[in-house]
Design a protein around this motif. Structure first.
Motif, PDB file in Angstrom:
ATOM      1  N   MET A  16       0.855  -1.191   0.000  1.00 18.90           N
ATOM      2  CA  MET A  16       0.000   0.000   0.000  1.00 18.90           C
ATOM      3  C   MET A  16       0.893   1.244   0.000  1.00 18.90           C
ATOM      4  O   MET A  16       1.827   1.345   0.786  1.00 18.90           O
ATOM      5  CB  MET A  16      -0.879   0.014   1.257  1.00 18.90           C
ATOM      6  CG  MET A  16      -1.848   1.190   1.318  1.00 18.90           C
ATOM      7  SD  MET A  16      -2.748   1.179   2.880  1.00 18.90           S
ATOM      8  CE  MET A  16      -3.647  -0.357   2.731  1.00 18.90           C
ATOM      9  N   VAL A  17       0.595   2.212  -0.879  1.00 19.67           N
ATOM     10  CA  VAL A  17       1.378   3.439  -0.991  1.00 19.67           C
ATOM     11  C   VAL A  17       0.509   4.607  -0.549  1.00 19.67           C
ATOM     12  O   VAL A  17      -0.592   4.801  -1.069  1.00 19.67           O
ATOM     13  CB  VAL A  17       1.888   3.665  -2.422  1.00 19.67           C
ATOM     14  CG1 VAL A  17       2.643   4.967  -2.508  1.00 19.67           C
ATOM     15  CG2 VAL A  17       2.750   2.500  -2.865  1.00 19.67           C
ATOM     16  N   ASP A  18       0.977   5.358   0.434  1.00 13.97           N
ATOM     17  CA  ASP A  18       0.243   6.532   0.909  1.00 13.97           C
ATOM     18  C   ASP A  18       0.687   7.773   0.142  1.00 13.97           C
ATOM     19  O   ASP A  18       1.824   7.869  -0.309  1.00 13.97           O
ATOM     20  CB  ASP A  18       0.493   6.763   2.397  1.00 13.97           C
ATOM     21  CG  ASP A  18      -0.178   5.703   3.248  1.00 13.97           C
ATOM     22  OD1 ASP A  18      -1.349   5.404   2.976  1.00 13.97           O
ATOM     23  OD2 ASP A  18       0.479   5.182   4.161  1.00 13.97           O
ATOM     24  N   VAL A  19      -0.233   8.708   0.012  1.00 14.11           N
ATOM     25  CA  VAL A  19       0.105  10.019  -0.547  1.00 14.11           C
ATOM     26  C   VAL A  19       0.636  10.879   0.586  1.00 14.11           C
ATOM     27  O   VAL A  19      -0.015  11.031   1.620  1.00 14.11           O
ATOM     28  CB  VAL A  19      -1.127  10.675  -1.195  1.00 14.11           C
ATOM     29  CG1 VAL A  19      -0.775  12.062  -1.697  1.00 14.11           C
ATOM     30  CG2 VAL A  19      -1.640   9.802  -2.333  1.00 14.11           C
ATOM     31  N   HIS A  20       1.840  11.420   0.417  1.00 15.48           N
ATOM     32  CA  HIS A  20       2.437  12.246   1.473  1.00 15.48           C
ATOM     33  C   HIS A  20       2.312  13.714   1.123  1.00 15.48           C
ATOM     34  O   HIS A  20       2.312  14.075  -0.053  1.00 15.48           O
ATOM     35  CB  HIS A  20       3.907  11.868   1.658  1.00 15.48           C
ATOM     36  CG  HIS A  20       4.107  10.592   2.413  1.00 15.48           C
ATOM     37  ND1 HIS A  20       3.963  10.502   3.766  1.00 15.48           N
ATOM     38  CD2 HIS A  20       4.417   9.345   1.981  1.00 15.48           C
ATOM     39  CE1 HIS A  20       4.194   9.263   4.148  1.00 15.48           C
ATOM     40  NE2 HIS A  20       4.467   8.531   3.068  1.00 15.48           N
ATOM     41  N   PRO A  21       2.263  14.586   2.081  1.00 13.14           N
ATOM     42  CA  PRO A  21       2.216  14.297   3.521  1.00 13.14           C
ATOM     43  C   PRO A  21       0.827  13.822   3.961  1.00 13.14           C
ATOM     44  O   PRO A  21      -0.158  14.103   3.321  1.00 13.14           O
ATOM     45  CB  PRO A  21       2.542  15.649   4.157  1.00 13.14           C
ATOM     46  CG  PRO A  21       3.065  16.509   3.077  1.00 13.14           C
ATOM     47  CD  PRO A  21       2.428  16.032   1.812  1.00 13.14           C
ATOM     48  N   ARG A  22       0.807  13.121   5.098  1.00 12.45           N
ATOM     49  CA  ARG A  22      -0.457  12.658   5.659  1.00 12.45           C
ATOM     50  C   ARG A  22      -1.273  13.860   6.170  1.00 12.45           C
ATOM     51  O   ARG A  22      -0.720  14.859   6.601  1.00 12.45           O
ATOM     52  CB  ARG A  22      -0.209  11.702   6.827  1.00 12.45           C
ATOM     53  CG  ARG A  22       0.459  10.405   6.425  1.00 12.45           C
ATOM     54  CD  ARG A  22       0.729   9.538   7.659  1.00 12.45           C
ATOM     55  NE  ARG A  22       1.487   8.356   7.256  1.00 12.45           N
ATOM     56  CZ  ARG A  22       0.919   7.238   6.795  1.00 12.45           C
ATOM     57  NH1 ARG A  22      -0.397   7.152   6.715  1.00 12.45           N
ATOM     58  NH2 ARG A  22       1.676   6.214   6.437  1.00 12.45           N
ATOM     59  N   LYS A  23      -2.578  13.695   6.137  1.00 15.46           N
ATOM     60  CA  LYS A  23      -3.459  14.734   6.674  1.00 15.46           C
ATOM     61  C   LYS A  23      -3.319  14.806   8.198  1.00 15.46           C
ATOM     62  O   LYS A  23      -3.112  13.782   8.858  1.00 15.46           O
ATOM     63  CB  LYS A  23      -4.904  14.450   6.298  1.00 15.46           C
ATOM     64  CG  LYS A  23      -5.177  14.534   4.803  1.00 15.46           C
ATOM     65  CD  LYS A  23      -6.614  14.144   4.499  1.00 15.46           C
ATOM     66  CE  LYS A  23      -6.878  14.161   2.990  1.00 15.46           C
ATOM     67  NZ  LYS A  23      -8.260  13.727   2.682  1.00 15.46           N
ATOM     68  N   ILE A  24      -3.463  16.009   8.713  1.00 15.74           N
ATOM     69  CA  ILE A  24      -3.327  16.244  10.158  1.00 15.74           C
ATOM     70  C   ILE A  24      -4.449  17.158  10.642  1.00 15.74           C
ATOM     71  O   ILE A  24      -5.001  17.948   9.881  1.00 15.74           O
ATOM     72  CB  ILE A  24      -1.960  16.878  10.504  1.00 15.74           C
ATOM     73  CG1 ILE A  24      -1.677  18.071   9.583  1.00 15.74           C
ATOM     74  CG2 ILE A  24      -0.837  15.864  10.439  1.00 15.74           C
ATOM     75  CD1 ILE A  24      -0.373  18.787   9.883  1.00 15.74           C
ATOM     76  N   GLY A  25      -4.778  17.034  11.915  1.00 12.20           N
ATOM     77  CA  GLY A  25      -5.770  17.905  12.545  1.00 12.20           C
ATOM     78  C   GLY A  25      -5.566  17.907  14.048  1.00 12.20           C
ATOM     79  O   GLY A  25      -4.914  17.006  14.603  1.00 12.20           O
ATOM     80  N   VAL A  26      -6.128  18.903  14.710  1.00  9.42           N
ATOM     81  CA  VAL A  26      -5.918  19.075  16.154  1.00  9.42           C
ATOM     82  C   VAL A  26      -7.232  19.424  16.832  1.00  9.42           C
ATOM     83  O   VAL A  26      -8.035  20.208  16.300  1.00  9.42           O
ATOM     84  CB  VAL A  26      -4.875  20.195  16.427  1.00  9.42           C
ATOM     85  CG1 VAL A  26      -4.831  20.559  17.907  1.00  9.42           C
ATOM     86  CG2 VAL A  26      -3.493  19.773  15.946  1.00  9.42           C
ATOM     87  N   GLU A  27      -7.449  18.840  18.008  1.00  5.76           N
ATOM     88  CA  GLU A  27      -8.549  19.222  18.895  1.00  5.76           C
ATOM     89  C   GLU A  27      -7.934  19.860  20.145  1.00  5.76           C
ATOM     90  O   GLU A  27      -7.081  19.242  20.795  1.00  5.76           O
ATOM     91  CB  GLU A  27      -9.375  18.002  19.299  1.00  5.76           C
ATOM     92  CG  GLU A  27     -10.013  17.261  18.144  1.00  5.76           C
ATOM     93  CD  GLU A  27     -10.653  15.960  18.594  1.00  5.76           C
ATOM     94  OE1 GLU A  27     -10.781  15.741  19.821  1.00  5.76           O
ATOM     95  OE2 GLU A  27     -10.997  15.140  17.724  1.00  5.76           O
ATOM     96  N   GLU A  28      -8.370  21.082  20.447  1.00  9.66           N
ATOM     97  CA  GLU A  28      -7.835  21.794  21.616  1.00  9.66           C
ATOM     98  C   GLU A  28      -8.947  22.054  22.623  1.00  9.66           C
ATOM     99  O   GLU A  28     -10.051  22.463  22.245  1.00  9.66           O
ATOM    100  CB  GLU A  28      -7.251  23.142  21.210  1.00  9.66           C
ATOM    101  CG  GLU A  28      -6.026  23.104  20.350  1.00  9.66           C
ATOM    102  CD  GLU A  28      -5.422  24.488  20.236  1.00  9.66           C
ATOM    103  OE1 GLU A  28      -4.675  24.874  21.149  1.00  9.66           O
ATOM    104  OE2 GLU A  28      -5.710  25.183  19.253  1.00  9.66           O
ATOM    105  N   GLU A  29      -8.654  21.856  23.887  1.00 18.98           N
ATOM    106  CA  GLU A  29      -9.603  22.181  24.956  1.00 18.98           C
ATOM    107  C   GLU A  29      -9.146  23.461  25.656  1.00 18.98           C
ATOM    108  O   GLU A  29      -7.965  23.604  25.983  1.00 18.98           O
ATOM    109  CB  GLU A  29      -9.698  21.024  25.948  1.00 18.98           C
ATOM    110  CG  GLU A  29     -10.268  19.750  25.324  1.00 18.98           C
ATOM    111  CD  GLU A  29     -10.151  18.547  26.240  1.00 18.98           C
ATOM    112  OE1 GLU A  29      -9.529  18.660  27.315  1.00 18.98           O
ATOM    113  OE2 GLU A  29     -10.669  17.482  25.873  1.00 18.98           O
TER     114      GLU A  29
END
Length: 862
Positions: free
Chosen positions: A1-14
């Motif tokens: 399996m080949v991923d497309v780079h860069p990987r998606k990122i996200g953040v949850e902040e409290e």
């Protein structure tokens, strides 16, 4: 399996919601969320918390910009409601009883089931998501990430204080609270998504958790997104910290996915060692050591971060993150953790509300960079203003900006250590002080706080020390003679040296002082506050003959210097303080009354653990080898005082009382009877010595202070060796009128010393304070004296990135003992330097500031 780079990122902040008026947690999330149109904001369990969700990105810099924009919207909307927003693992001020869970069936069910855990969930975290579309890979990678979790926790540490305002001693106390939930901790070592899902189903069916959303592993596959979620981080007031963690975490996921696909076996770290490593990260942050899990050894966090960066460099470069992440990593080490920054604010300013304001400002992006100039080791004195540009005399730096000769080597040593090491040392000192209760209770604060100690020592030259010893012995000997005389023959009044009306107005003059009539020593332990005004030149600010404090802090500071600043401590040439406890014991033992036998019993008397000076009392009793007692352990029989423990009695000859006179004489003893008559009877009968003697407050009176030079000439036939500040006694109408014309120029203070809060410093006072003091001088002039504002010397003080001048004073301690037909005075070599808060020329513990270790140089040989 080949991923497309860069990987998606996200953040949850409290985010914690703060009432900007009280600086306390505010349970108003529902109202705030109603005003926020952005769907990226949601409720959390507690009504004082709001969660913000970033959009999905592939570019790390774009995520950084998005996080800042989300915060700006949240902060601006909250401001319309009188709220501030703080991103921190815990808020320093809050009342748990005032907080309620959000009004949803799920959160109410959790409150019912988990009780204390839900009620005390006043903590906030940051969750980072990195895309992994294959859940089988996700669960295998999750377990492989476990050995690196302590580093992420250390970088994000931002919860040093608990909501009651107490210092926990940890860089991050949040994980210690979080681990109490039943499904927290490392990810399970499963091999497939199906196995992971069966485990979650078993947890739900067991009743330990109510739904899959309560699986709180440190790293977990998201239940609703194709991501692997990092959950160990505190909420971070700095967006740069989150950006750094996200970049590192994505690179780590990339690396571990490649390893999983290559078929390499997973690491098998000891769960016990991993738990210990997480504890160490929570305890130390980036300021101390972390656990190197490969070698099972402690290593500096900066070294572990540098090594980790090297191992994920290929992945960072592939993602285009290398330059940004390496810069943020260097900044993180240089600036230190949020916890360290919060503690520095508390040390500098002295109030927990200032810590909250700092968090609000940093969260909003308004805080100025803490360490401009990059913290270069050679830049500690960069910008230090030379003396010619300031009125005060600087004790360490000459008018040409060059260190004075006796400061050259210490300042060179400080430069070699560098700002980062000094910050770590200062943080370690503060945490140790908190743990060992080297604390005081500042005015307006509910909890004791560490007595802030600066890492730059003050130096007193041998010549200055020799002069001070003679001058202080002279002054305190004369003051003791005055106390003996004024409660005896009162010859100073008959000679016209002291006007009788001064004594009539002195609030410290008490009839109880007569009880010690005939004793040669009344001021067994005295202290004198001094200001340095030039090279080896000092002026007396104040005398303390009632119950002087501070010697314990001076001894504690020396111990801290030797323990945490060993590289700064010279091998020779500094007068030691180890003999001070013996000096205290000899002073008290020699104060034994005439009726005492060969075996003298001495005890330190205090008001118990809630006394602001408890630390010092315990230390003095321990170091001097005497018992520490409270009034309810005393009993008086036939004019003899005993310490009673159950059926056993111990006669006591000397009580070193650390209680003010009113409290002592209004106390009850072991048998429930008032102690007043019994203690006074024992003192009069010669079976007990109270050190210091009752009624000594007359010697602390500011109107009496004016006549101390005359006392020295009258009792000793000598010229005073120390200058003092000219004082106007406002009870005299002419002097009062003069003070009123210069109210904005003078210092006006109560005649009996009083609380530092009652001191009005004219040049620093506002119009309301000036008006109030003007009225007080018209209605009760006898309560006040006034003097010129003494410009105390300045001294280099470490402020996180460099050295800056702060005003200082000096408290010296003098011990008096009877010596056949005279009195012997001895000055302890343990001196207490107090530091004024930033922007103030006034040194007073009630106004904030701190202290320094004080070195006395030994005289040169020969």
């Amino acid at each position: 399996m080949v991923d497309v780079h860069p990987r998606k990122i996200g953040v949850e902040e409290e985010f914690q919601l703060i009432d900007v008026r009280t600086r306390r947690l505010a349970p108003r999330a529902p109202q705030l969320l109603a005003r926020l149109s952005d769907v990226g904001f949601v409720a959390e369990m507690q009504r004082c918390v709001v969660e913000a969700n970033s959009t999905v990105h592939t570019d790390l810099a774009a995520l950084r910009t998005d996080l800042k924009a989300k915060r700006a919207l949240l902060v601006s909307t909250a401001a319309t409601m009188g709220l501030g927003v703080a991103a921190a693992g815990s808020a320093p001020l809050g009342v748990p009883e005032e907080i309620r869970v959000s009004d949803t069936p799920r959160f109410h069910r959790m409150l019912t089931e988990y009780q204390l855990l839900a009620r005390e969930q006043l903590i906030c975290g940051t969750q980072v998501h990195v895309e992994i579309s294959d859940r089988d890979e996700a669960v295998r990678v999750a377990h492989r990430i476990t050995p690196h979790l302590p580093l992420f926790l250390a970088l994000s540490a931002s919860s040093p204080f608990w909501p009651d305002g107490s210092d926990t001693g940890y860089a991050s106390v949040r994980p210690l609270m979080w681990i109490r939930w039943p499904t927290t901790g490392p990810s399970p070592p499963v091999s497939s998504a199906a196995e992971y899902d069966r485990l979650v189903a078993d947890l739900v069916s067991s009743g330990a958790i109510t739904d899959p959303g309560m699986v709180y592993f440190d790293v977990r596959p998201s239940s609703h997104l194709p991501t692997l979620e990092l959950r160990v981080c505190d909420s971070c007031p700095s967006v740069d910290t989150i950006t750094l963690v996200t970049g590192l975490y994505r690179a780590l996921v990339d690396r571990e996915v490649a390893v999983v696909r290559a078929g390499d076996p997973p690491p098998v770290p000891s769960p016990t060692l991993v738990r210990a490593a997480m504890w160490r990260a929570a305890r130390s942050g980036v300021e101390g050591d972390l656990v190197d899990l490969d070698a099972s050894l402690p290593r500096p966090a900066a070294d572990i971060l540098a090594r980790f960066l090297a191992t994920v460099r290929p992945q960072l470069e592939d993602n285009g993150d290398w330059e940004l992440v390496t810069q943020l990593a260097a900044d993180a080490v240089e600036r230190g953790s949020s916890s360290a920054r919060q503690r520095r604010v508390l040390r500098r300013r002295g109030k927990m509300t200032d810590v909250v304001d700092h968090l609000l400002a940093e969260t909003a992006g308004h805080a100025e960079p803490s360490y401009p100039g990059g913290g270069s080791q050679c830049a500690l004195l960069h910008g230090y203003p030379p003396t010619r540009h300031r009125a005060p005399y600087d004790e360490a730096i000459g008018s040409d900006g060059v260190p004075r000769s006796h400061y050259l080597r210490p300042l060179q040593s400080l430069a070699r250590l560098g700002a980062t090491t000094l910050r770590m040392s200062q943080d370690a000192i503060a945490q140790t002080q908190s743990a060992e209760k080297v604390t005081f209770r500042p005015r307006g604060e509910g909890s004791p706080q560490p007595f802030p100690m600066d890492v730059v020592p003050r130096i007193v030259t041998a010549a200055a020390w020799q002069g001070l010893q003679r001058a202080l012995e002279q002054r305190v000997t004369a003051l003791n003679a005055f106390l003996v005389d004024i409660y005896g023959r009162r010859e100073i009044l008959a000679a016209g040296v002291l006007p009788p009306e001064v004594l009539d107005l002195a609030r410290g003059y008490r009839s109880t002082g007569d009880a010690s009539h005939g004793r040669a020593v009344r001021a067994h332990v005295a202290a004198v506050d001094l200001a340095c005004t030039g090279p080896d030149r000092f002026v007396v600010l104040e005398d303390h003959l009632r119950n002087p404090t501070g010697i314990g802090y001076a001894l504690a500071h020396r111990a801290m210097t030797q323990r945490f600043l060993g590289d700064l401590w010279p091998a020779t040439g500094i007068v030691g303080v180890d003999g001070t406890p013996e000096l205290i014991f000899r002073t008290l033992a020699d104060a034994a009354p005439p009726a005492a036998g060969d075996e003298v019993t001495v005890a330190v008397l205090d008001a118990g653990a809630r006394d602001p000076g408890w630390f010092e009392h315990v230390m003095l009793a321990d170091r001097a080898g005497v018992e520490l007692v409270q009034t309810d352990e005393l009993v008086v029989r036939d004019d003899v005082v005993y310490i009673q423990h159950g059926p056993s009695f111990t006669r006591v000859d000397v009580l070193y009382s650390r209680i003010d006179e009113e409290t002592l004489l209004s106390s009850t003893g072991y048998d429930g009877r008032p102690l007043r008559s019994g203690l006074l009877g024992a003192v009069r009968a010669g079976t007990l010595t109270l050190a210091n003697a009752l009624g000594n407050g007359v010697g602390d009176d500011r109107s009496v202070y004016r006549y101390v030079p005359a006392m020295i000439e009258y009792y000793l036939g000598q010229r005073p060796l120390l200058d003092q500040v000219f004082t106007w006694v406002c009870a005299d109408p002419a002097q009062r009128d003069h003070v009123l014309t210069r109210l904005d120029e003078l210092v006006v203070r109560p005649v009996d010393g009083g609380d530092g809060a009652e001191i009005m410093v004219g040049p620093e006072a506002g119009s309301a304070e000036l008006e109030r003091r003007h009225l007080e001088l018209l209605t009760h002039p006898e309560r006040f004296v006034a003097h010129e504002l003494v410009t105390t010397s300045t001294h280099p003080t470490f402020d996180g990135d460099g050295l800056y001048p702060r005003h200082v004073d000096l408290r010296a301690f003098v011990y008096l003992r009877p010596d056949r037909t005279s009195v012997r005075a001895e000055v302890a070599p343990a001196l207490l330097t107090r530091v004024a808060p930033t922007g103030s020329a006034v040194v007073d513990s009630s106004r904030g500031g701190g202290t320094k270790d004080t070195w006395i140089l030994e005289p040169p040989e020969g």
